[in-house]
Write a protein that holds these residues in place. Structure first.
Motif, PDB file in Angstrom:
ATOM      1  N   SER A 106      -3.624   5.211   4.646  1.00  0.00           N
ATOM      2  CA  SER A 106      -3.211   4.356   3.535  1.00  0.00           C
ATOM      3  C   SER A 106      -4.126   4.602   2.349  1.00  0.00           C
ATOM      4  O   SER A 106      -5.335   4.764   2.506  1.00  0.00           O
ATOM      5  N   ASP A 111       3.931  -2.856   3.305  1.00  0.00           N
ATOM      6  CA  ASP A 111       2.731  -3.479   3.849  1.00  0.00           C
ATOM      7  C   ASP A 111       2.408  -2.872   5.216  1.00  0.00           C
ATOM      8  O   ASP A 111       3.232  -2.198   5.835  1.00  0.00           O
ATOM      9  N   GLU A 112       1.198  -3.115   5.671  1.00  0.00           N
ATOM     10  CA  GLU A 112       0.702  -2.482   6.887  1.00  0.00           C
ATOM     11  C   GLU A 112       1.518  -2.869   8.119  1.00  0.00           C
ATOM     12  O   GLU A 112       1.708  -2.054   9.026  1.00  0.00           O
ATOM     13  N   GLU A 137       0.830  -1.190   0.000  1.00  0.00           N
ATOM     14  CA  GLU A 137       0.000   0.000   0.000  1.00  0.00           C
ATOM     15  C   GLU A 137       0.869   1.245   0.000  1.00  0.00           C
ATOM     16  O   GLU A 137       2.030   1.205   0.399  1.00  0.00           O
ATOM     17  N   ASN A 178       5.988   3.145   1.036  1.00  0.00           N
ATOM     18  CA  ASN A 178       5.491   2.083   0.159  1.00  0.00           C
ATOM     19  C   ASN A 178       5.849   0.757   0.813  1.00  0.00           C
ATOM     20  O   ASN A 178       6.970   0.274   0.690  1.00  0.00           O
ATOM     21  N   THR A 207       1.260   4.721   1.807  1.00  0.00           N
ATOM     22  CA  THR A 207       0.867   5.337   3.071  1.00  0.00           C
ATOM     23  C   THR A 207       1.493   6.714   3.175  1.00  0.00           C
ATOM     24  O   THR A 207       2.666   6.895   2.834  1.00  0.00           O
TER      25      THR A 207
END
Length: 82
Positions: free
Chosen positions: A81, A58-59, A2, A56, A4
């Motif tokens: 995000s 992942d969470e 994602e 850039n 963010t």
């Protein structure tokens, strides 16, 4: 992955910026863009800093970064995000 956008404030900036820099360097591979802002004038420099991050990743990695930043006294973090 994602995209963010994270905003963090540092207050007082002069006391806590070195710790923040250490955390940002540790997570540097996920930070695409970093913009640091603070108020200045000819006779003073603001103690409240603002940093904007374009991340850039992942969470889970974003949450790890957030946790480490919040462990630094005087730091507040918000992110979204996209």
């Amino acid at each position: 992955m994602e995209t963010t956008i994270m905003a963090l404030t540092i207050d007082p900036r002069s006391a806590h910026a070195p710790q923040v820099q250490t955390v940002l360097t540790k997570h540097g591979c996920i930070i695409k863009t970093r913009i640091g802002l603070h108020e200045t004038s000819t006779d003073s420099c603001s103690e409240r800093g603002l940093i904007l991050l374009h991340i850039n990743s992942d969470e889970n990695k974003v949450k790890d970064l957030e946790k480490e930043l919040l462990d630094v006294e005087g730091v507040n973090v918000k992110y979204m995000s996209l």
